[in-house]
Scaffold this motif. Sequence first.
Motif, PDB file in Angstrom:
ATOM      1  N   LEU A   1      10.814  -2.494   6.059  1.00 42.22           N
ATOM      2  CA  LEU A   1      10.218  -1.640   6.692  1.00 42.22           C
ATOM      3  C   LEU A   1       8.728  -1.744   7.127  1.00 42.22           C
ATOM      4  CD1 LEU A   1      11.834   1.376   4.690  1.00 42.22           C
ATOM      5  CD2 LEU A   1      12.367   0.687   6.852  1.00 42.22           C
ATOM      6  N   MET A   2       8.032  -2.652   6.193  1.00 45.86           N
ATOM      7  CA  MET A   2       6.702  -2.947   6.651  1.00 45.86           C
ATOM      8  C   MET A   2       6.863  -4.410   7.232  1.00 45.86           C
ATOM      9  SD  MET A   2       3.528  -4.068   3.975  1.00 45.86           S
ATOM     10  CE  MET A   2       3.427  -2.493   3.309  1.00 45.86           C
ATOM     11  N   ALA A   3       7.520  -5.301   6.750  1.00 46.60           N
ATOM     12  CA  ALA A   3       7.447  -6.972   7.094  1.00 46.60           C
ATOM     13  C   ALA A   3       8.337  -6.919   8.538  1.00 46.60           C
ATOM     14  CB  ALA A   3       8.163  -7.616   6.264  1.00 46.60           C
ATOM     15  N   LYS A   4       9.104  -6.246   9.034  1.00 41.49           N
ATOM     16  CA  LYS A   4       9.970  -6.477   9.892  1.00 41.49           C
ATOM     17  C   LYS A   4       9.918  -5.400  11.040  1.00 41.49           C
ATOM     18  CE  LYS A   4      14.819  -7.202  11.594  1.00 41.49           C
ATOM     19  NZ  LYS A   4      16.078  -7.489  11.149  1.00 41.49           N
ATOM     20  N   ASP A   5      10.292  -4.279  10.644  1.00 41.50           N
ATOM     21  CA  ASP A   5      10.492  -3.009  11.303  1.00 41.50           C
ATOM     22  C   ASP A   5       9.036  -2.511  11.634  1.00 41.50           C
ATOM     23  OD1 ASP A   5      13.151  -3.159  11.217  1.00 41.50           O
ATOM     24  OD2 ASP A   5      13.048  -2.121   9.186  1.00 41.50           O
ATOM     25  N   LYS A   6       7.935  -2.876  10.854  1.00 39.87           N
ATOM     26  CA  LYS A   6       6.703  -2.243  11.102  1.00 39.87           C
ATOM     27  C   LYS A   6       6.309  -0.843  11.177  1.00 39.87           C
ATOM     28  CE  LYS A   6       5.916  -6.668  12.170  1.00 39.87           C
ATOM     29  NZ  LYS A   6       5.171  -7.632  11.365  1.00 39.87           N
ATOM     30  N   VAL A   7       7.101  -0.003  10.226  1.00 41.89           N
ATOM     31  CA  VAL A   7       7.077   1.453  10.197  1.00 41.89           C
ATOM     32  C   VAL A   7       6.148   1.777   9.047  1.00 41.89           C
ATOM     33  CG1 VAL A   7       9.082   2.040  11.650  1.00 41.89           C
ATOM     34  CG2 VAL A   7       9.093   1.738   8.946  1.00 41.89           C
ATOM     35  N   ILE A   8       6.101   0.836   8.169  1.00 43.97           N
ATOM     36  CA  ILE A   8       5.288   1.113   6.723  1.00 43.97           C
ATOM     37  C   ILE A   8       4.119   0.420   7.294  1.00 43.97           C
ATOM     38  CG2 ILE A   8       4.743   0.914   4.410  1.00 43.97           C
ATOM     39  CD1 ILE A   8       7.436   1.217   4.007  1.00 43.97           C
ATOM     40  N   PRO A   9       2.665   1.031   7.479  1.00 41.27           N
ATOM     41  CA  PRO A   9       1.349   0.550   7.522  1.00 41.27           C
ATOM     42  C   PRO A   9       1.377  -0.690   6.536  1.00 41.27           C
ATOM     43  CG  PRO A   9       1.068   2.591   7.930  1.00 41.27           C
ATOM     44  CD  PRO A   9       2.414   2.427   7.247  1.00 41.27           C
ATOM     45  N   VAL A  10       0.693  -1.763   6.843  1.00 41.59           N
ATOM     46  CA  VAL A  10       0.334  -2.909   6.115  1.00 41.59           C
ATOM     47  C   VAL A  10      -0.560  -2.592   5.014  1.00 41.59           C
ATOM     48  CG1 VAL A  10       0.922  -4.914   7.488  1.00 41.59           C
ATOM     49  CG2 VAL A  10      -1.181  -4.015   7.774  1.00 41.59           C
ATOM     50  N   GLY A  11      -1.582  -1.553   5.283  1.00 44.35           N
ATOM     51  CA  GLY A  11      -2.541  -1.143   4.031  1.00 44.35           C
ATOM     52  C   GLY A  11      -1.723  -0.637   3.118  1.00 44.35           C
ATOM     53  N   ASN A  12      -0.445   0.009   3.267  1.00 43.95           N
ATOM     54  CA  ASN A  12      -0.006   0.671   2.051  1.00 43.95           C
ATOM     55  C   ASN A  12       0.693  -0.319   1.163  1.00 43.95           C
ATOM     56  OD1 ASN A  12      -0.280   2.882   4.027  1.00 43.95           O
ATOM     57  ND2 ASN A  12       1.647   3.959   3.394  1.00 43.95           N
ATOM     58  N   ALA A  13       0.202  -1.479   1.316  1.00 43.66           N
ATOM     59  CA  ALA A  13       1.038  -2.474   0.339  1.00 43.66           C
ATOM     60  C   ALA A  13      -0.112  -2.301  -0.979  1.00 43.66           C
ATOM     61  CB  ALA A  13       0.654  -3.984   0.941  1.00 43.66           C
ATOM     62  N   GLU A  14      -1.259  -1.775  -0.852  1.00 45.15           N
ATOM     63  CA  GLU A  14      -2.456  -1.647  -1.644  1.00 45.15           C
ATOM     64  C   GLU A  14      -2.257  -0.214  -2.527  1.00 45.15           C
ATOM     65  OE1 GLU A  14      -6.358  -2.853  -0.339  1.00 45.15           O
ATOM     66  OE2 GLU A  14      -5.421  -4.948  -0.095  1.00 45.15           O
ATOM     67  N   TYR A  15      -1.580   0.676  -1.631  1.00 40.47           N
ATOM     68  CA  TYR A  15      -1.648   1.772  -2.256  1.00 40.47           C
ATOM     69  C   TYR A  15      -0.870   2.084  -3.858  1.00 40.47           C
ATOM     70  CZ  TYR A  15      -2.982   4.266   2.175  1.00 40.47           C
ATOM     71  OH  TYR A  15      -3.908   4.513   3.082  1.00 40.47           O
ATOM     72  N   ALA A  16      -1.377   2.720  -4.741  1.00 38.82           N
ATOM     73  CA  ALA A  16      -0.540   2.828  -5.864  1.00 38.82           C
ATOM     74  C   ALA A  16      -0.955   4.429  -6.459  1.00 38.82           C
ATOM     75  CB  ALA A  16      -1.169   1.948  -6.741  1.00 38.82           C
ATOM     76  N   GLN A  17      -1.910   5.184  -5.785  1.00 38.65           N
ATOM     77  CA  GLN A  17      -2.325   6.355  -6.526  1.00 38.65           C
ATOM     78  C   GLN A  17      -2.289   7.641  -5.552  1.00 38.65           C
ATOM     79  OE1 GLN A  17      -3.269   6.681  -9.673  1.00 38.65           O
ATOM     80  NE2 GLN A  17      -3.228   4.572 -10.154  1.00 38.65           N
ATOM     81  N   ASN A  18      -1.184   7.567  -4.963  1.00 36.98           N
ATOM     82  CA  ASN A  18      -0.864   8.946  -4.242  1.00 36.98           C
ATOM     83  C   ASN A  18      -1.504   8.898  -2.628  1.00 36.98           C
ATOM     84  OD1 ASN A  18       0.500   9.743  -6.291  1.00 36.98           O
ATOM     85  ND2 ASN A  18      -0.485  11.706  -6.717  1.00 36.98           N
ATOM     86  N   GLN A  19      -2.107   7.765  -2.254  1.00 31.38           N
ATOM     87  CA  GLN A  19      -3.001   7.786  -0.940  1.00 31.38           C
ATOM     88  C   GLN A  19      -1.930   7.798   0.114  1.00 31.38           C
ATOM     89  OE1 GLN A  19      -2.999   5.334  -3.488  1.00 31.38           O
ATOM     90  NE2 GLN A  19      -4.897   4.085  -3.514  1.00 31.38           N
TER      91      GLN A  19
END
Length: 438
Positions: free
Chosen positions: A246-264
């Motif tokens: 959903l991030m790597a291929k489909d590009k629907v999850i923003p790449v910045g969300n790879a670092e999200y862990a605290q409800n961002q």
Amino acid sequence: MRSIRAAAVGAVTMSLALAATACGGGSSTGGGSNDSPKTLTYWASNQGASIAIDKKVLQPELDKFKKQTGITVKLEVVPWSDLLNRILTATTSGQGPDVLNIGNTWSASLQATGAFLPWNAANFAKIGGKDRFVDSALGSTGAVGKDPAAVPLYSMAYALYYNKQIFADAGISQPPATWAELVADGKKIQAKGKQVLGAEGANVSENIHHTFVFAKQHGADFFTADGKADFTNDGVVAAVKQYVDLMAKDKVIPVGNAEYAQNQSVSDFAKGKTAMLMWQSASANLKSQGMSDSAYGIAPIPVQSGTPGTGTQVNSMVAGINLAVFKNTDNLDGSTKFVKFMTSDAEQKILNTAYSSIPPVKTAQTDTAFNTPANAVLKNTLATSAAALPQVADESQFETAVGTAVKNLFADAAAGRAVTTASVKAELEKAQQQMPAK
């Protein structure tokens, strides 16, 4: 439940290898006492948008309990990123609370430490009986055939939250029912300059919750029928890859969300940056961040095809929070009274309303306060299309090991490194090597 640290792997292994002697007030006798009848310590999990909001919700109820019983409750709200590690340290150090919240998926693992009061028939009778609680909530309180290690406190399910205005601007008339529809809608949303789907790529528990659902949708399980880890079977590999894609291929999850862990991701959705969010009972959190109930809709999490249900149509894990008592607390009677208070009909209505969760107590759940459209989706999901995570002693190691593997794969995707079937399988192989030998 939400985030746990990768560092918990070693602590979990230690806690399961040792005979735990946790205590709330320093007792090391291995059994509860009433040596300190006027005080209790309580670790609450971070359920709201912030720890400050949790304190604002809980402290008036704790004051009410003191007025009724004369017992002062010392509250600490513990972030999900620290909670499991803190609990496991307490099971071996003897420096823990009397009563605490645990993620329901940890129940069987924490039960295996021997540190927690078993909720047998006699103990359940002290709080009004086991039959007060709904079956789906009781199904995540410990291993099958054993007395529960905890009592259900809040029940939750995942749902898809979508921004009505962003959907309207993109010409989307209804929320996606399948993953293919979600990806197709994403292209329309991105054309209007908005992010598509929020995620918490560095949040270990969020990762395991979603990949568990994807695995169910691929007809796969993480454990064999006899309880052995089976993280690299074809269905699990395909499930993990589909989620990360959903991030790597489909590009629907923003790449910045790879670092999200605290409800961002919740904050991004509340601020109108992101069109969709997959979350557990998010309404109260969104309201606390200024988002009106009328600004978003709530729908079931997508499936591969068709509509949600059982088997490959599962679209949520059975989410929730349980309330546990350390077995050798030095206020055993007070701890039991506190559990009874927190699971009373009156408190269940107050607390689950505050957190937009579903009461696991039958009589409270039928209250009109929980008949909102949002709760209708959540209750229907819990009743018809949610599955409990494995109630096995190795469950918390599984969460940490596989959740961290997914975190690493999201990091690869964000960095532009290829996420292939081979790389997914390699990460899952490393995760499986961290599991206890059978």
